[in-house]
Design an enzyme around this catalytic site. Structure first.
Site, PDB file in Angstrom:
ATOM      1  N   SER A   6       0.986  -1.296   0.032  1.00  0.00           N
ATOM      2  CA  SER A   6      -0.074  -0.008  -0.017  1.00  0.00           C
ATOM      3  C   SER A   6       0.942   0.907   0.087  1.00  0.00           C
ATOM      4  O   SER A   6       0.561   2.454  -0.409  1.00  0.00           O
ATOM      5  CB  SER A   6      -0.942  -0.186   1.297  1.00  0.00           C
ATOM      6  OG  SER A   6      -0.801   1.049   1.846  1.00  0.00           O
ATOM      7  N   TRP A  59       0.352  10.406   4.440  1.00  0.00           N
ATOM      8  CA  TRP A  59      -0.039   9.065   5.041  1.00  0.00           C
ATOM      9  C   TRP A  59       0.831   8.057   4.679  1.00  0.00           C
ATOM     10  O   TRP A  59       1.608   8.178   3.828  1.00  0.00           O
ATOM     11  CB  TRP A  59      -1.338   9.087   4.896  1.00  0.00           C
ATOM     12  CG  TRP A  59      -1.983   8.827   3.686  1.00  0.00           C
ATOM     13  CD1 TRP A  59      -1.318   8.212   2.463  1.00  0.00           C
ATOM     14  CD2 TRP A  59      -3.282   8.659   3.266  1.00  0.00           C
ATOM     15  NE1 TRP A  59      -1.953   7.926   1.590  1.00  0.00           N
ATOM     16  CE2 TRP A  59      -3.413   8.150   1.820  1.00  0.00           C
ATOM     17  CE3 TRP A  59      -4.574   9.034   3.609  1.00  0.00           C
ATOM     18  CZ2 TRP A  59      -4.734   8.129   0.977  1.00  0.00           C
ATOM     19  CZ3 TRP A  59      -5.669   8.851   3.027  1.00  0.00           C
ATOM     20  CH2 TRP A  59      -5.775   8.652   1.550  1.00  0.00           C
ATOM     21  N   GLU A  60       0.658   6.887   5.226  1.00  0.00           N
ATOM     22  CA  GLU A  60       1.371   5.598   5.040  1.00  0.00           C
ATOM     23  C   GLU A  60       2.936   6.014   5.274  1.00  0.00           C
ATOM     24  O   GLU A  60       3.638   5.223   4.725  1.00  0.00           O
ATOM     25  CB  GLU A  60       1.408   5.213   3.714  1.00  0.00           C
ATOM     26  CG  GLU A  60      -0.119   4.843   3.103  1.00  0.00           C
ATOM     27  CD  GLU A  60      -0.662   3.384   3.700  1.00  0.00           C
ATOM     28  OE1 GLU A  60       0.153   2.490   4.190  1.00  0.00           O
ATOM     29  OE2 GLU A  60      -1.971   3.128   3.627  1.00  0.00           O
ATOM     30  N   GLY A  61       3.202   6.775   6.118  1.00  0.00           N
ATOM     31  CA  GLY A  61       4.463   7.277   6.450  1.00  0.00           C
ATOM     32  C   GLY A  61       4.879   8.412   5.769  1.00  0.00           C
ATOM     33  O   GLY A  61       4.762   8.556   4.730  1.00  0.00           O
ATOM     34  N   HIS A  85      10.197   7.269   5.262  1.00  0.00           N
ATOM     35  CA  HIS A  85      10.446   6.450   4.200  1.00  0.00           C
ATOM     36  C   HIS A  85      12.030   6.621   3.892  1.00  0.00           C
ATOM     37  O   HIS A  85      12.839   5.854   3.225  1.00  0.00           O
ATOM     38  CB  HIS A  85       9.611   6.662   2.870  1.00  0.00           C
ATOM     39  CG  HIS A  85       8.145   6.096   3.057  1.00  0.00           C
ATOM     40  ND1 HIS A  85       7.994   4.731   3.053  1.00  0.00           N
ATOM     41  CD2 HIS A  85       7.124   6.640   3.580  1.00  0.00           C
ATOM     42  CE1 HIS A  85       6.750   4.505   3.349  1.00  0.00           C
ATOM     43  NE2 HIS A  85       6.075   5.748   3.627  1.00  0.00           N
TER      44      HIS A  85
END
Lengths: 605, 605
Positions: free
Chosen positions: B303, B441-443, B448
């Site tokens: 994702s 979002w998602e980090g 990352h």
């Protein structure tokens, strides 16, 4: 979050860095303002921004100006705040520096920066009124001035600038709005449609004074044929009293991404053939040429610097919010301890990046205003001329680099906050939305890049541009090797030589009419010029900081401020300025892939 | 404006560039899909996106999901479109590639890209349901699968992922939500508050299946102590029928800058101590460690690629809109003729920039999916392992570089339109607002960047990372000197050596525990890796294009497409990739101004 602003940096610029005295010693100001006034003006101005202006910013975003049954209604509080600013000397009466109460730009704009940061939409209302008033001050007859200025400056009336039309955006010269002579040689009938008129309506004043570009019957084609007219919403009698409604109709307001507090209007002039305007300047000459656009541009040049300035103000405010959040938000561990996120290296990097960019661009902006002040007020005509030229060179850099960078800084500020930054709980998402228009209006970024490479590099046989370059070169020669800033001056020197190389390339392209290349690399050339200028301003500021620090003990309460100044210059010179080397190599190699790419493969259809 | 998408590029990737056959020949797919199916799937998918999905995009923005009296109502049409997608095989049943009807990711994601472009908010609803289903497919018991999957895949139920809490954002390990054992060893009571739950509620389905991270009593501190639980909004009986309302309450929805069609919820679990969840995986081991986060991350890795993919899809759609506008809008003159703005060099530059970035990043993304497909489905275990590692390396590049670039591309697309791009008349201002969340979002981007330099560079003793580098090096060695791409391969080779230098520097910093520097330069290192990878993908595509062009006559209808492909590679290699040299020099010089800057001078107070 409470409104916070970097007032310390404004004070540093005016009191410790710029030769502000040169402006204050001009006859125009010497009995009115002194360096000692600056603290009070800034402190009071900050208070007004915090207490009166900033609270309506979010109100305007959540309750945008609306258009209903032909009437535009501004957000709650906008009328009161507009009038408060204008009546209390924080607005046009101070901004129009030729007026009796007018301030030097460098002083007024340091207040205005905070207004624009506190509520950009309100900033637009003020700035447009000042701009329209300034055109009348500069080009109106004595009668025009008596008729319009008092109420435009008191907050009773507001002003607008009307250039854009549905089919004439970046190319203003394609305007279709017409003007027709009447029996009165000063009065014309106006007919046409203008769009994207910021603060074009909104019922915050009893009258709106539109300045409208229109083409008289004998006007030639293109922008040279346009005249400029004062078109009041309600007619203004010669004694300044209000007459009947002029035939100006608001037909729509735009629904925009941001800046919602200010109504962006489409206006119809003369639908019923009953719209009258007062000509500014002279009728067209025998070749059909008028000075309409030139008059408006004279005002617009300041307003282009102003656009970059507003953008940087918003970026600076976003940075302030992000820095406060970074101190308060606890997240993650360092050496086993939960820490506020300012302790994390990437958060510090982002804060440093915002600090360096906003302080560096602010320095460049105030160099611009300083030059405008000298240009307008110096008794020394040569100096005034040189300053006018310098301001003209800095204008596209400030407008374009300032506004493009502001969008990135707003994104970065949001990134510091993370998910909550994306919500309306914090002012950053509004600030990001509000600021994006500034890369577009008052000429898109590319318009300014073209202005730089086609006009500003070449005006006066290229001498003013060379003089600007020369000043940077001398600054380097005098200061290279400064202890603690050795590497930074080496970088600046290399970047300067890159700039010189690109300038030569442009001379060659102009000589050989390489129009495609001139356009293709214009924006990147503007970035090169901007980065060199910003780095040079930050290094100048560092030298001033070093001098002060030599007189302070390290535990002086303000010592860290000066260290921060030096850190800004080092960060910018070592982390941002090298982009110049990169861009120069790209321009030097003159890649033509864009021209080689078949047009239809650029289109997704 | 009508929805348009770059379907031609997707077809090129799947049919002419990637070794798609390697995926289709895996046992899992070999009787189900062939290369010949791709055209039809893409053509039909595009039609669904154009006709069914894209019309609700603006509806969701203007009529956001609202929260009233405890009930969240999604925008008009969202329920119907969600169910249409899910029921007709365009959603989770195809995305979950382990299911009988599941597609290879490279095929499904080429359709999903268009869904995410047509309506990003709807894309989120689908993706989260697929993600939750995928966790159950991978880690649920057979009973769990029978109980939850059929209706999650049919459009009757949706799924969500619950990580973030008010005091646990980037640091998930600080989560306070607790789980308590009950008499049934699989069933736990859940108690806590989760926030930023995308599509967390919205009445578009009869039930919502939340996957929730919570800490059981014996769970250790930090993220290792978190378990993962299936927490349905309405309890689901063992036969799959609905039971009574579980004790999950929506207490608020966020008011966001964009993605307004999807409700971002704050959810209270177990306010009345009556919230039950079904444990996934095993209870904590003797050290209190659970696999909760690991299970969720397995899904999240895909994702995260998906987040970069969504971002690039939105950028690509914005580019399509800008390219069409550039053909239609007449403004300015060239050689005395009024022209569409695509004829102006800077507009072409912007279109080329958007084309090169979106096509280059798309190529990198599909390399990622290709590797995931091989990792999941290849019978060759070594190959599968290598592919899994490769996908793991590409994941942070795709997520971070993809999302950060998408924001810039959206800004650039708006710039092509000018003032109208800032209004709601065109979809670009929504697209810019919608896309910004994807850098968070998602980090966040920095999460990352850290993932890259701290984990991905070093996993497996650093061998997978070196193997990725080696593949790029070999690609250069084999192809340097290719006619027509000589300079581009030289640039790639130089950029590769920069990457190798930075990698060595990081090895040194790791060895010497230079944590501050590791963090400070992480994001820039991620950019270096990303640009090298994107350039290498575009050059690979150019070689494929060259091979095809050799067999086509220059008047073939598709010839220009291939020329465009080569132009993309040249533009990127000559105009963007040199950024690597710049960043490398900056990292090499290791400026420490950020550390030297006193913390309080970074704070505007």
């Amino acid at each position: 979050m409470e409104f916070k602003y970097n007032v310390r940096d404004l004070k540093f610029i005016l009191k410790e860095w710029l030769p502000t005295k040169e402006v204050l010693e001009c006859d125009r100001f010497k009995d009115l303002y002194s360096l000692e006034d600056i603290d009070q003006i800034l402190t009071e101005g900050y208070k007004v921004c915090r207490e009166v202006i900033s609270p309506i910013n979010v109100v305007g975003d959540r309750n945008p100006a609306v258009f209903n049954n032909g009437v535009v209604t501004s957000p709650p509080g906008y009328k009161e705040v507009f009038q408060f600013i204008q009546k209390n000397g924080w607005g046009s009466s101070s901004e129009c520096s030729k007026l009796e109460g007018g301030m030097p730009l460098i002083i007024y704009k340091s207040v205005f920066e905070m207004i624009a940061a506190a509520c950009p939409a309100m900033g637009s209302n003020i700035k447009l009124t000042s701009g329209a008033a300034n055109v009348i001050i500069n080009f109106g007859s004595e009668d025009d001035k008596k008729r319009f200025l008092p109420k435009m400056l008191s907050g009773e009336w507001q002003g607008t600038m009307n250039l854009t039309e549905p089919s004439a955006g970046s190319d203003v010269g394609d305007a279709l709005t017409k003007s027709y002579p009447t029996d009165d040689p000063k009065v014309y009938k106006i007919k046409g449609t203008k769009m994207f008129i910021t603060a074009g309506d909104g019922s915050i004043c009893e009258n709106t004074i539109h300045l409208v570009l229109a083409r008289p019957p004998q006007g030639c084609q293109g922008s040279a044929g346009l005249g400029l007219y004062i078109v009041p919403k309600f007619w203004v009698n010669e004694d300044g009293s209000l007459g009947k409604l002029n035939d100006v109709t608001t037909v729509a307001v735009e629904h925009k991404m941001g800046l919602k507090g200010s109504a962006t209007c489409m206006l119809n002039y003369g639908e019923n053939d009953e719209c009258f305007g007062i000509m500014l300047g002279a009728p067209p000459d025998e070749k059909g040429r008028s000075q309409g656009l030139a008059m408006m541009f004279r005002m617009m040049n300041e307003s282009r610097i102003g656009t970059g300035h507003n953008a940087n103000a918003q970026a600076s405010s976003a940075y302030a919010q992000a820095s406060l959040y970074a101190c308060q938000r606890i997240q993650g561990y360092i050496k086993g301890e939960r820490v506020p996120i300012i302790k994390h290296p990437d958060v510090r990097r982002m804060l440093m990046d915002m600090k360096a960019h906003t302080e560096g661009i602010r320095a460049m902006i105030f160099k611009g205003y300083f030059n405008l002040d000298i240009a307008e007020n110096s008794a020394d005509k040569d100096k005034a001329q040189k300053s006018a030229e310098r301001a003209a060179i800095l204008t596209p850099l400030i407008k374009c680099y300032g506004s493009e960078t502001a969008v990135l800084m707003n994104c970065e500020a949001m990134q510091v906050l993370g998910g909550v930054g994306y919500t309306q709980e914090f002012p950053l998402e509004q600030s990001l939305r509000d600021s994006k228009i500034l890369t577009i209006w008052e000429g898109t970024s590319f318009i300014h890049a073209q202005d730089l490479v086609k006009r500003k590099m070449r005006m006066g046989d290229g001498k003013p541009f060379l003089s600007w370059m020369k000043d940077i070169e001398s600054f380097i020669t005098v200061n290279e090797g400064t202890a603690g800033l050795e590497r930074e001056f080496i970088n600046l020197s290399q970047a300067y030589h890159c700039l010189a190389e690109v300038k030569n390339l442009y001379d060659f392209w102009h000589l050989n009419k390489k129009d495609e290349l001139i356009g293709l690399y214009a924006l990147r050339t503007l970035y090169i010029c901007s980065m060199v200028m910003v780095a040079s301003c930050l290094l100048e500021q560092s030298l001033a900081a070093q001098r002060t620090m030599a007189e302070l003990s390290a535990d002086h309460y303000d010592f860290n401020f000066y260290q921060g100044k030096i850190a800004c210059a080092k960060y910018y010179a070592n982390n941002i300025l090298p982009g110049v080397f990169n861009l120069t190599e790209i321009i030097r190699n003159t890649d033509l892939s864009i021209q080689e790419c078949p047009e239809d493969s650029l289109i997704v259809n």
